[in-house]
Design a protein around this motif. Structure first.
Motif, short mmCIF file in Angstrom:
data_model
loop_
_atom_site.label_atom_id
_atom_site.label_comp_id
_atom_site.label_asym_id
_atom_site.label_seq_id
_atom_site.Cartn_x
_atom_site.Cartn_y
_atom_site.Cartn_z
N LEU A 197 14.49 8.23 -70.12
CA LEU A 197 14.62 6.95 -70.60
C LEU A 197 13.49 6.71 -69.32
CD1 LEU A 197 16.99 5.00 -72.08
CD2 LEU A 197 15.60 5.91 -73.16
N ALA A 198 13.63 6.42 -67.65
CA ALA A 198 13.14 6.49 -66.99
C ALA A 198 12.14 6.76 -66.91
CB ALA A 198 14.81 6.66 -65.68
N MET A 199 12.23 8.24 -66.79
CA MET A 199 10.60 8.61 -67.27
C MET A 199 9.70 8.07 -68.37
SD MET A 199 10.34 11.59 -64.94
CE MET A 199 11.41 12.48 -64.45
N ILE A 200 10.96 7.79 -69.80
CA ILE A 200 9.79 6.88 -70.26
C ILE A 200 8.90 6.25 -69.51
CG2 ILE A 200 9.44 6.16 -72.55
CD1 ILE A 200 11.86 7.47 -73.49
N GLY A 201 9.35 5.08 -69.55
CA GLY A 201 9.15 3.43 -68.78
C GLY A 201 8.04 4.06 -67.35
#
Length: 351
Positions: A197-201
């Motif tokens: 999720l952090a990578m997507i963000g």
């Protein structure tokens, strides 16, 4: 009953055992990363779908890809495990055959639902809570089955249970390490899901999407707290081990103790970087820790089996041409998978 009498004889292998052990640990590390991403994204998808303000399109897109990569890459460590520990793996899988075959059906069903979820969310942005929940249940079943097989593999003393349960439904739920072992891997999956999720963000923030930083912070929060809980599960798992094995990781065995210290250091760094908002160092620490934990898993497996078996003593019938051909095709396969992972077909819309 003497458990050693239940163990089939080992077959000869075509190359040195250390080569297959290195390949086993390397490929299993990669498999774990994708498998944890698959399960973690699904579990977090279910949780986030309960909150209407959360968009899930891009997260849903990643689950089928992670599932495909986890399953396909998982074939390699399974084969290497069969080479080194085939006489244990075949028996453990047979003793729980009903659950083992059901695992394949569960993953296939979850994979199909993942595509259904992906296209449904991209079409009309429905929350899909029910589908997320079913997928989570199916993947959790798979994780329970894998945990059962891992324990049965290293505990031939449980195999005599077949005499009272010959229907292929033997379990290892009574093993004191079952619950902490399973929770350790589930919380690891949540942590990796948060990291994804952090990578997507992070990617969205680079495209100047105002929601990117919030999603990155949310993902790092999931990663940091889940990693802390995972560390506590790891301590529970350690103290649940048979005393000689526990002491091996607490100074009794040099390799086991060094791996434990490296794992703790990697975990500490991952948590510290996560809470400081440093995504890439946190990701690097996570990959390092998974690699160390994979090596620890191999050491623990051997400590369990030491009274019965040592793979370094396997008979070797050298087949250099076959081994070279295999390694060549293996390298090509890794290159193809790496290329496919770097060039996915994704829909830029959704989150």
């Amino acid at each position: 009953m003497d458990p050693s009498t239940l163990i089939p004889p080992a077959d000869a292998i075509p190359a040195a055992p250390w080569l297959f052990r290195a390949l086993l640990d390397t490929t299993f590390t990669v498999h774990l990363l994708f498998m944890n991403a698959m399960l973690g994204l699904t579990l977090l998808g279910f949780v986030r779908s309960l909150r209407p303000a959360r968009a899930l399109g891009q997260q849903a897109t990643m689950v089928p890809t992670a599932t495909a990569l986890a399953v396909n890459i998982g074939v390699a460590p399974l084969l290497f495990l069969q080479v080194l520990y085939g006489q244990f793996l075949y028996v453990s899988s047979t003793l729980m055959a009903v659950y083992w075959f059901a695992l394949v059906l569960a993953v296939m069903a979850a994979y199909g639902l993942a595509y259904r979820q992906k296209y449904a969310l991209h079409k009309n942005d429905r929350r899909g809570t029910l589908l997320w929940g079913i997928m989570s249940a199916l993947f959790l079943y798979a994780s329970l089955t894998q945990t059962t097989n891992a324990i049965l593999l290293v505990r031939p003393d449980l195999w005599s249970g077949y005499l009272g349960d010959p229907g292929g439904t033997l379990t290892a739920w009574g093993d004191p390490t079952f619950t902490p072992r399973w929770l350790h891997y589930v919380t690891a999956a949540v942590a990796l899901g948060g990291l994804c999720l952090a990578m997507i963000g992070h990617g969205r923030a680079k495209r100047h999407d105002p929601s990117g930083e919030a999603l990155k912070a949310e993902g790092l929060s999931w990663f940091g707290w889940a990693t802390l809980i995972q560390a506590l599960d790891g301590v529970w798992w350690l103290v649940s081990l048979p005393r000689p094995l526990m002491l091996a990781f607490m100074g009794g065995d040099h390799a086991a103790s060094m791996l434990l210290m490296a794992g703790l250091a990697g975990t500490g760094l991952a948590v510290a970087f996560a809470f400081k908002g440093r995504l890439m160092p946190a990701a690097a620490a996570a990959v390092f820790t998974v690699a160390v934990m994979t090596a620890m898993r191999g050491v623990l497996r051997q400590l369990y089996l030491t009274p019965f078996f040592d793979p370094s003593g396997l008979p070797v019938v050298s087949e250099p041409s076959t081994t070279a051909m295999f390694l060549g095709f293996f390298a090509v396969s890794i290159a193809v998978v790496a290329w496919a992972a770097r060039h996915p077909k994704t829909d830029p819309k959704g989150a």
